[in-house]
Design an enzyme around this catalytic site. Structure first.
Site, PDB file in Angstrom:
ATOM      1  N   ARG A  15       0.829  -1.207   0.000  1.00  0.00           N
ATOM      2  CA  ARG A  15       0.000   0.000   0.000  1.00  0.00           C
ATOM      3  C   ARG A  15       0.863   1.257   0.000  1.00  0.00           C
ATOM      4  NH1 ARG A  15      -0.630   4.654   2.956  1.00  0.00           N
ATOM      5  NH2 ARG A  15      -0.295   3.437   4.873  1.00  0.00           N
ATOM      6  N   ASP A  16       1.570   1.502   1.095  1.00  0.00           N
ATOM      7  CA  ASP A  16       2.348   2.731   1.230  1.00  0.00           C
ATOM      8  C   ASP A  16       3.565   2.737   0.320  1.00  0.00           C
ATOM      9  OD1 ASP A  16       2.815   5.224   2.262  1.00  0.00           O
ATOM     10  OD2 ASP A  16       3.743   4.533   4.109  1.00  0.00           O
ATOM     11  N   HIS A 207       5.955   4.779  12.640  1.00  0.00           N
ATOM     12  CA  HIS A 207       5.992   4.700  11.174  1.00  0.00           C
ATOM     13  C   HIS A 207       7.000   5.745  10.693  1.00  0.00           C
ATOM     14  CE1 HIS A 207       3.732   4.010   7.242  1.00  0.00           C
ATOM     15  NE2 HIS A 207       4.506   5.043   6.958  1.00  0.00           N
ATOM     16  N   HIS A 209       9.883   7.340   8.017  1.00  0.00           N
ATOM     17  CA  HIS A 209      10.409   7.434   6.655  1.00  0.00           C
ATOM     18  C   HIS A 209      11.900   7.729   6.750  1.00  0.00           C
ATOM     19  CE1 HIS A 209       6.638   7.743   4.006  1.00  0.00           C
ATOM     20  NE2 HIS A 209       6.262   7.319   5.189  1.00  0.00           N
ATOM     21  N   CYS A 240       4.818   9.784   0.353  1.00  0.00           N
ATOM     22  CA  CYS A 240       3.445  10.274   0.490  1.00  0.00           C
ATOM     23  C   CYS A 240       3.136  11.212  -0.670  1.00  0.00           C
ATOM     24  CB  CYS A 240       3.262  11.004   1.819  1.00  0.00           C
ATOM     25  SG  CYS A 240       1.614  11.721   2.035  1.00  0.00           S
ATOM     26  N   ASN A 249       9.951   4.708   2.737  1.00  0.00           N
ATOM     27  CA  ASN A 249       9.721   4.247   4.100  1.00  0.00           C
ATOM     28  C   ASN A 249      10.977   3.588   4.670  1.00  0.00           C
ATOM     29  OD1 ASN A 249       6.566   4.234   4.783  1.00  0.00           O
ATOM     30  ND2 ASN A 249       6.810   3.756   2.612  1.00  0.00           N
TER      31      ASN A 249
END
Length: 301
Positions: A15-16, A207, A209, A240, A249
């Protein structure tokens, strides 16, 4: 120094990781990748996002991906949803967990969700309560905790307001996001010192990055505070779309390498992880940015 004996890594690459790629990966290749990830020992995979395809065209095949993947026992397959329409699609797809998301700053929230923070709360409340009525756990993401690309430094009172609202909706876990990768270990320490006076560490994830190469250092500082859950993306894929300057990430493979060599168990097989990484590297036809993949590519050049 007392570190956790075991850490849970939540894989968000499908997803990310893919949402910020210029290339749109084929449905079949996404399915192959998720199936390979399912064989690595991961216990959590965020497989896709049920958002409007015009917002994130890279994930416009969410229903097809969800229908095509092999569901291994013991793995939670999650999906991000922005609203009730997305939730309905995710429930129809049989996702195990629903993730909701919002920002700690007004500007980023409006860019990301097209709503103010106050307007977002009732939307997510309905999503969370409905998902729980259907027997699903709900996870929350708070973006821009450590800094915003539009507003700069974010007061922790703003972060805590959002966290408290999300927890009041019955979410089982909250992931605190360094959306543009500007956090450093001292800031992580300052944030966690205050955050852990308000919220149980067992309900928090981090989370990070890796924009400035600080992600692993920030994990190490988080471990000092007993945090045991981290989001990561295989190969360091990601970013993002609504956060200028955000790069990839925290890389799952780099995180596994560090933790396992520190004697902290992850339950993840590094060799199988690298095989899964090769699938997406070949598909995207470019080197993945993680350190482990750089070593692999050099050895196999």
């Amino acid at each position: 120094m007392k570190w956790p004996e075991k850490v849970t890594i939540k894989e968000v690459g499908p997803r990310d990781g893919l949402q910020n790629e210029k290339a749109i990966v084929s449905t079949d290749r996404k399915i192959d990748w998720i199936n390979a990830l399912s064989e690595t020992g991961l216990t959590y995979i965020e497989a896709t996002s049920f958002v409007r395809p015009s917002w994130i065209p890279q994930l416009g095949d969410a229903a097809e991906v969800a229908a095509g993947i092999k569901r291994n026992q013991g793995i939670v397959y999650a999906a991000l949803v922005p609203n009730m329409k997305g939730l309905e699609a995710a429930l129809n797809a049989g996702m195990d967990e629903i993730s909701v998301f919002m920002s700690a700053t007004e500007t980023h929230n409006k860019k990301n969700i097209n709503k103010s923070i106050s307007e977002t709360f009732p939307v997510l409340k309905e999503v969370a309560e409905t998902a729980q009525k259907h027997g699903k756990t709900v996870r929350g993401y708070v973006s821009t905790v450590f800094g915003c690309p539009y507003e700069g430094k974010v007061p922790l009172d703003q972060v805590f307001r959002v966290c408290e609202e999300l927890f009041s909706m019955g979410i089982s876990e909250l992931s605190l996001g360094d959306t543009i990768g500007i956090a450093n270990p001292r800031q992580v320490e300052e944030v966690l010192q205050q955050t852990l006076t308000r919220f149980d560490k067992s309900k928090l994830a981090l989370h990070f990055h890796d924009t400035h190469g600080m992600a692993l250092a920030n994990v190490l500082k988080s471990l000092d505070f007993g945090i045991e859950t981290f989001d990561a993306s295989l190969g360091g894929l990601g970013g993002c779309p609504y956060a200028p300057g955000a790069s990839g990430n925290l890389a799952t493979d780099d995180l596994v390498h560090m933790l396992e060599n520190m004697g902290i168990k992850t339950g993840i097989d590094s060799r199988k992880l690298m095989k899964a990484a090769q699938i997406m590297q070949n598909e995207l036809d470019k080197p993945l940015p993680s350190h482990q993949m750089a070593i692999y590519n050099q050895l196999n050049d």
